[in-house]
Write a protein that holds these residues in place. Structure first.
Motif, PDB file in Angstrom:
ATOM      1  N   GLU A 154      33.651  53.241  45.511  1.00 21.04           N
ATOM      2  CA  GLU A 154      33.574  52.399  44.245  1.00 21.04           C
ATOM      3  C   GLU A 154      32.560  53.119  43.316  1.00 21.04           C
ATOM      4  O   GLU A 154      32.848  53.090  42.021  1.00 21.04           O
ATOM      5  CB  GLU A 154      32.972  51.066  44.496  1.00 21.04           C
ATOM      6  N   TRP A 209      39.151  49.363  47.504  1.00 22.11           N
ATOM      7  CA  TRP A 209      40.102  48.324  46.833  1.00 22.11           C
ATOM      8  C   TRP A 209      41.040  47.661  47.682  1.00 22.11           C
ATOM      9  O   TRP A 209      41.806  46.800  47.185  1.00 22.11           O
ATOM     10  CB  TRP A 209      40.660  49.038  45.486  1.00 22.11           C
ATOM     11  N   VAL A 254      39.635  43.420  43.831  1.00 15.53           N
ATOM     12  CA  VAL A 254      38.139  43.526  43.967  1.00 15.53           C
ATOM     13  C   VAL A 254      37.374  42.048  43.175  1.00 15.53           C
ATOM     14  O   VAL A 254      37.973  41.552  42.502  1.00 15.53           O
ATOM     15  CB  VAL A 254      37.245  44.762  43.378  1.00 15.53           C
TER      16      VAL A 254
END
Length: 571
Positions: free
Chosen positions: A174, A569, A231
């Protein structure tokens, strides 16, 4: 003269000779005739206009070959021709994911991303090479996303520094996504500032048209953000803020391609996709390693989809497959099929001859379901002219001759198809209607762009070769056309993208499948009961050998489970 000074002077002489060629008469083919090893030369002596073409073409080569093969097999688009080669691709079919499985993807892409970073870091106080730095930021983000999506957490903030840091730490996926999106935004700012000299032939992607680079950067940014569709929490807030910033932005309006002057002059100058899958410059078919024109065929799964759920059994009338996954294709022949793969004529028991795409069920050997024995030997479909040449319709046969070799060798390599851009915009408008519009229009334009890419020419004998007729038929079929629930439409987008990206950029469909579960993709016939597809690849042996203190320790089982190793994800 001291030895260190002698080495520096030698390097300067080499680069002066190279620079004379670059700043004098440059030919696109020069980018494929690189004889100077940049690893042997001080990086600041290799100017960005020299380094950029090699960084792009080197990265595309691994994408067109190893990455394409991996994703084509995992997405059940291609299969091994078991009529000629026994049971090929057992590791892919099982699947048996180890530290050695497709390790070339990691090793080569990381090396090539380092070349983009060298351009970004190039000492340029006058700002002459600002546009090259911007272009390299975009290409770095393009390939870093592929690496992050394939492996999850990877070295990033400490990576791409060569000898300055040979033991880079690992960053969270991320964080890498956020940093890459920031670099895309930085690239756009540089371009919009008007700084630097205008690239020309050294830009082997857009030929120096910087507005196209802005649109490409926006499209890759959209791809990043859509990958984050599942997410939650702070990441979802971040995603939504960035999506809002793309409202009204320009996106790629045509295929984004690379071509440094591909030709049939030698194997090294060919389009690497053609050289790996289709034909060598000599006219011979490739046979090295996993290469081989006759080794690969269309999978039974893809063939059924393209044929409109028509299954040909030897000496029997065409029938339909009863499995649920194929019911949405019933009676809708895909007009792209004869350009994507060659058609095989078969005659049934009442003398009716039809032409269909004929494939092999992954893992099946002759005599088993999906690979039935026939006498004479069963013919299967191979790559069609549309897959090989795109929309070049000047060549009418896959027979090897000078014109065919030349056309295949010189074809552009595809980084991002217009079809994919349209499907990205369709998904964005469906999921985020406050920021994007016309979901159905983009969906249908994606199909039209795919028809155009494969060079489908409408013919009266097959109405489905007209994309408008095909679209009108599928749009009453949930999960294949634009009807039904939003989830049905997501499945339709992913199904049409899977077809459109077959042989082009199939890795994107693999990531979509990991994220959404669509399109539904059967396992091979030799996969253990209950087996699922990998959600990532294992870190390669080279990383465990050279960066053992930092590389996460994981098992083969971790590849198939949702856990801390899964790309963020998809968790």
């Amino acid at each position: 003269m001291q030895l260190s000074n002698f080495k520096k002077m030698k390097n300067k002489i080499i680069i002066m000779a190279v620079s004379a060629t670059l700043f004098g008469s440059i030919s696109c083919n020069d980018f494929l005739d690189v004889n100077v090893n940049p690893d042997k030369v001080d990086a600041n002596f290799v100017t960005p206009n020299y380094a950029f073409p090699g960084a792009v073409t080197g990265s595309y080569a691994i994408q067109a070959r190893n990455l394409n093969a991996f994703a084509s097999l995992q997405m059940n688009s291609l299969a091994g021709n078991s009529y000629k080669f026994g049971t090929p691709f057992i590791d892919d079919y099982t699947p048996n994911i180890t530290t050695g499985y497709n390790a070339t993807i990691w090793d080569t892409l990381f090396r090539n991303v380092t070349n983009f970073q060298k351009i970004i870091d190039y000492n340029d106080p006058s700002g002459t090479y600002a546009n090259y730095k911007a272009m390299s930021l975009v290409m770095k983000a393009y390939y870093v996303q592929i690496l992050t999506d394939l492996y999850g957490d990877i070295p990033y903030s400490d990576a791409f520094k060569r000898e300055l840091n040979v033991f880079p730490k690992y960053d969270k996926g991320e964080d890498i996504y956020k940093a890459s999106i920031a670099e895309l935004e930085q690239a756009i700012q540089i371009i919009n500032s008007g700084a630097g000299s205008a690239p020309s032939s050294s830009d082997v992607v857009f030929g120096g048209v910087m507005t196209d680079w802005v649109a490409f950067a926006n499209t890759i940014k959209l791809r990043y953000l859509l990958r984050m569709s599942n997410v939650t929490g702070d990441l979802a807030t971040y995603r939504d803020q960035k999506l809002a910033g793309l409202s009204g932005a320009s996106f790629s309006s045509s295929d984004v391609t690379v071509n440094p002057g591909y030709s049939s002059s030698s194997d090294s100058q060919q389009n690497p996709w053609a050289n790996y899958w289709i034909v060598l410059s000599s006219g011979a078919r490739p046979t090295t390693g996993n290469q081989g024109y006759t080794l690969y065929t269309v999978s039974e799964h893809m063939a059924i989809a393209l044929n409109g759920n028509k299954v040909h059994l030897p000496l029997k009338a065409t029938t339909q497959d009863s499995r649920d996954v194929y019911q949405k294709f019933n009676g809708i022949t895909d007009g792209r099929r004869g350009r994507m793969f060659t058609l095989v004529s078969t005659t049934d028991d009442v003398g009716v001859t039809t032409s269909n795409v004929e494939g092999v069920r992954q893992g099946a050997t002759p005599g088993q379901p999906g690979a039935l024995s026939t006498t004479p030997a069963r013919a299967v479909s191979v790559f069609g002219l549309g897959a090989i040449l795109g929309n070049n319709n000047s060549i009418t046969s896959t027979d090897v001759n000078t014109a065919f070799i030349s056309a295949a060798s010189s074809k552009d390599g595809v980084l991002l198809s217009k079809a994919e851009t349209e499907f990205l915009l369709a998904e964005a408008a469906l999921r985020y209607p406050a920021n994007f519009t016309n979901a159905q229009g983009h969906f249908e334009d994606g199909i039209r762009a795919s028809y155009n890419y494969f060079g489908v020419t409408p013919v009266s004998s097959d109405p489905n070769t007209d994309p408008s007729i095909y679209i009108s038929k599928i749009n009453s079929v949930p999960k294949l056309g634009w009807t039904g629930s939003n989830d049905n439409k997501i499945e339709a987008i992913m199904t049409q993208k899977w077809i459109a990206l077959t042989t082009v950029n199939p890795e994107q469909s693999f990531f979509d499948y990991t994220r959404t579960g669509y399109p539904v993709t059967p396992m091979s016939s030799i996969s253990p009961a209950g087996q699922v597809k990998p959600k990532r690849l294992m870190y390669p042996t080279s990383e465990y050998s050279s960066n053992s203190n930092n590389v996460p320790s994981m098992t083969a089982a971790d590849v198939f489970a949702k856990n801390k190793f899964t790309p963020f994800w998809a968790r």
